[in-house]
Design an enzyme around this catalytic site. Structure first.
Site, short mmCIF file in Angstrom:
data_model
loop_
_atom_site.label_atom_id
_atom_site.label_comp_id
_atom_site.label_asym_id
_atom_site.label_seq_id
_atom_site.Cartn_x
_atom_site.Cartn_y
_atom_site.Cartn_z
N GLU A 116 30.24 37.38 19.31
CA GLU A 116 29.08 38.27 19.30
C GLU A 116 28.72 38.46 20.77
O GLU A 116 28.08 37.63 21.38
CB GLU A 116 27.95 37.60 18.50
CG GLU A 116 26.91 38.56 18.02
CD GLU A 116 25.67 38.46 18.87
OE1 GLU A 116 25.50 39.36 19.73
OE2 GLU A 116 24.89 37.52 18.69
N CYS A 131 20.69 40.79 23.31
CA CYS A 131 21.93 41.57 23.20
C CYS A 131 21.65 42.87 22.48
O CYS A 131 22.42 43.82 22.60
CB CYS A 131 23.04 40.76 22.55
SG CYS A 131 22.59 40.13 20.97
C1 UN1 Z 1 20.81 38.13 20.60
O1 UN1 Z 1 20.23 38.77 21.46
O2 UN1 Z 1 21.84 37.45 20.88
O3 UN1 Z 1 18.07 41.41 16.44
C2 UN1 Z 1 20.36 38.01 19.20
C3 UN1 Z 1 17.53 40.74 17.34
C4 UN1 Z 1 17.39 39.26 17.11
C5 UN1 Z 1 18.63 38.53 17.52
C6 UN1 Z 1 19.18 38.88 18.86
N1 UN1 Z 1 17.11 39.02 15.73
O4 UN1 Z 1 17.10 41.25 18.37
#
Ligand code: UN1
Length: 505
Positions: free
Chosen positions: A261, A295
């Site tokens: 990921e 992310c």
């Molecule tokens: C991440 O940034 O690795 O959807 C995860 C989202 C959060 C998870 C982010 N529930 O922004």
């Protein structure tokens, strides 16, 4: 801050290795972790030595042999208690996330809630690890699939979700019958130590002290070692595309499985019929939330030219009102970046804007008079789709705004990057929304309508395509990555017919 650390059992010097019990603090070299809020050192951590590494893998492997025999719904019971333990510690853990990583407290608490949610999900899942039954082409034969525990799962996590992303992996892996070895980011080791203390107590109480183990390193060495280690049938890694490529290659070389990921370069498309009130709120949360360090952060805004000026003006107004400061204070909406490296990446991106033909509309510099040098202004950039900057993920609150003339052009721009994590469209036109969600629309793992790119619920599968790595974590049927599938054919007759009608001898 001190109160929070104390509540979670954090000492001035902490062991960074847990194999069912904590290693001696005298063993490894020490790293220190500090708060981006004011730069103050929080604690020191003894990193894991080669011997620690071997002890952890041996303990996890032994534990796996027992844990996999424990019925899945009983494994669910253990995870339910872990969810309760996280609930009991939600406030303190949320504070620690904020203190060590810098996201504002509501987001720190939200992150712990995300861990609780996935624990609840996993409890239900523990009674639903279903396999299919097929009709055999041979008389008096039964054919079916079952899912078996996989083994030790190596979980490598990033600094930005120092609790939740481990929980997505660990809670699901645990009900699947796996053991979990965690290598957290060296930037947020205290969150990992605090979580391991909490869940370790529950696991120990049930007789599985090495169910959730911990390795702490300084840099990528331990992660690389895990990637190359056949005792991990699965490595789940979250982080940059660069890190993922390296881990993925190493795991692939030994034909192991990886669940990646990686980076996102998420866009919001705004069509001329969009509800701009929703757009401004969603973009603000998506681009400024977590100081642009998710992310799923919104990095590109692709706006129909007829509403471009209006949207831009409203965003500049909204950005002016973002209170930046101590993320523990309730009035703050944006805290600091995590460290100097992140600030440098922000500054380097900002410095390239003009040269690449863009224009800074708001921000682009450090906050004056802040408590540390890690506070930056959320930044809006008037951009064009051809800029190289738009192809890159800079982990900072920089939003590039691009004008387009049609939904087709918008989708082409949105898909025209290497990453494929999250995406969104704002429109009131059902046909255009469906066009965006169709096979010829967004190429991302997540595609939303009238909702921003970040802040996904745990119930869906989370992950993305292309350079984002293709992995899926959290809800839906992501659990299948954490088990091995077996196809079984049972002959209950007294003949031995062959498949495909073959007659042999
Ligand atoms: C991440 O940034 O690795 O959807 C995860 C989202 C959060 C998870 C982010 N529930 O922004």
């Amino acid at each position: 801050m001190e109160q929070t650390l104390k509540k979670l059992g954090i000492e001035p010097l902490n062991a960074g290795t847990f194999d069912g019990s904590w290693s001696k603090v005298s063993s490894g070299t020490q790293i220190s972790t500090s708060s981006p809020i004011n730069g103050a050192e929080l604690a020191k951590i003894a990193t894991s030595t080669d011997e620690d590494y071997e002890r952890v893998i041996a303990a996890a492997s032994d534990c796996f042999k027992q844990w996999r025999t424990y019925p899945a719904p009983k494994r669910g019971d253990v995870v339910r208690e872990i969810g309760d333990a996280l609930r009991d510690n939600k406030q303190a853990l949320g504070e620690l996330v904020t203190i060590e990583m810098g996201k504002i407290l509501p987001e720190g608490l939200g992150e712990v809630q995300e861990a609780i949610d996935i624990a609840d999900f996993a409890v239900g899942l523990s009674r639903q690890l279903y396999g299919n039954t097929m009709h055999s082409e041979r008389a008096q034969h039964r054919m079916y699939e079952q899912w078996h525990p996989l083994g030790n799962v190596g979980v490598i996590t990033a600094f930005n979700f120092p609790v939740a992303v481990w929980a997505w992996n660990a809670m699901i892996a645990a009900v699947c019958g796996d053991t979990v070895v965690w290598k957290p980011s060296e930037v947020t080791p205290l969150c990992a130590i605090a979580v391991t203390k909490i869940v370790g107590e529950v696991a120990k109480h049930h007789g599985f002290p090495a169910l959730f183990t911990l390795l702490t390193g300084d840099g990528p060495a331990i992660g690389q070692r895990m990637a190359a280690d056949r005792r991990f049938p699965l490595i789940s890694a979250t982080g940059s595309c660069r890190m993922g490529r390296s881990v993925g290659e190493t795991v692939a070389k030994r034909l192991g499985r990886s669940l990646l990921e990686l980076g996102g370069n998420n866009a919001v498309i705004v069509l001329d019929d969009a509800d701009l009130e929703l757009v401004v709120r969603a973009v603000l949360f998506g681009a400024v939330g977590t100081a642009g360090q998710r992310c799923t952060t919104t990095r590109r805004l692709i706006v129909h030219n007829t509403v471009l000026d209006k949207v831009t003006k409203r965003l500049v107004e909204a950005y002016k009102q973002v209170p930046i400061g101590n993320p523990l204070e309730s009035s703050t909406l944006m805290g600091p970046l995590v460290n100097e490296q992140a600030v440098k990446a922000y500054q380097q991106a900002v410095a390239r804007v003009a040269a690449e033909g863009g224009e800074i509309l708001y921000g682009g510099r450090l906050v004056e008079g802040a408590a540390s040098s890690l506070y930056v202004m959320p930044t809006l950039v008037k951009a064009n789709a051809g800029m190289d900057l738009l192809k890159e993920e800079t982990f900072a609150p920089i939003l590039y705004i691009v004008g387009v003339d049609s939904i087709e052009e918008a989708i082409a721009v949105q898909n025209g990057v290497d990453q494929g994590l999250s995406s969104a469209i704002f429109t009131s036109d059902l046909r255009k929304a469906e066009r965006f969600l169709s096979h010829a629309g967004s190429d991302c793992g997540i595609a939303n309508v009238n909702i921003g790119t970040s802040g996904a619920e745990i119930g869906g599968a989370f992950g993305g395509e292309k350079d984002t790595g293709g992995g899926r974590e959290a809800g839906s049927d992501s659990w299948k990555a954490y088990m091995r599938r077996q196809t079984n054919t049972v002959n209950w007759g007294s003949d031995l017919p062959l498949a495909q009608g073959i007659k042999f001898g």
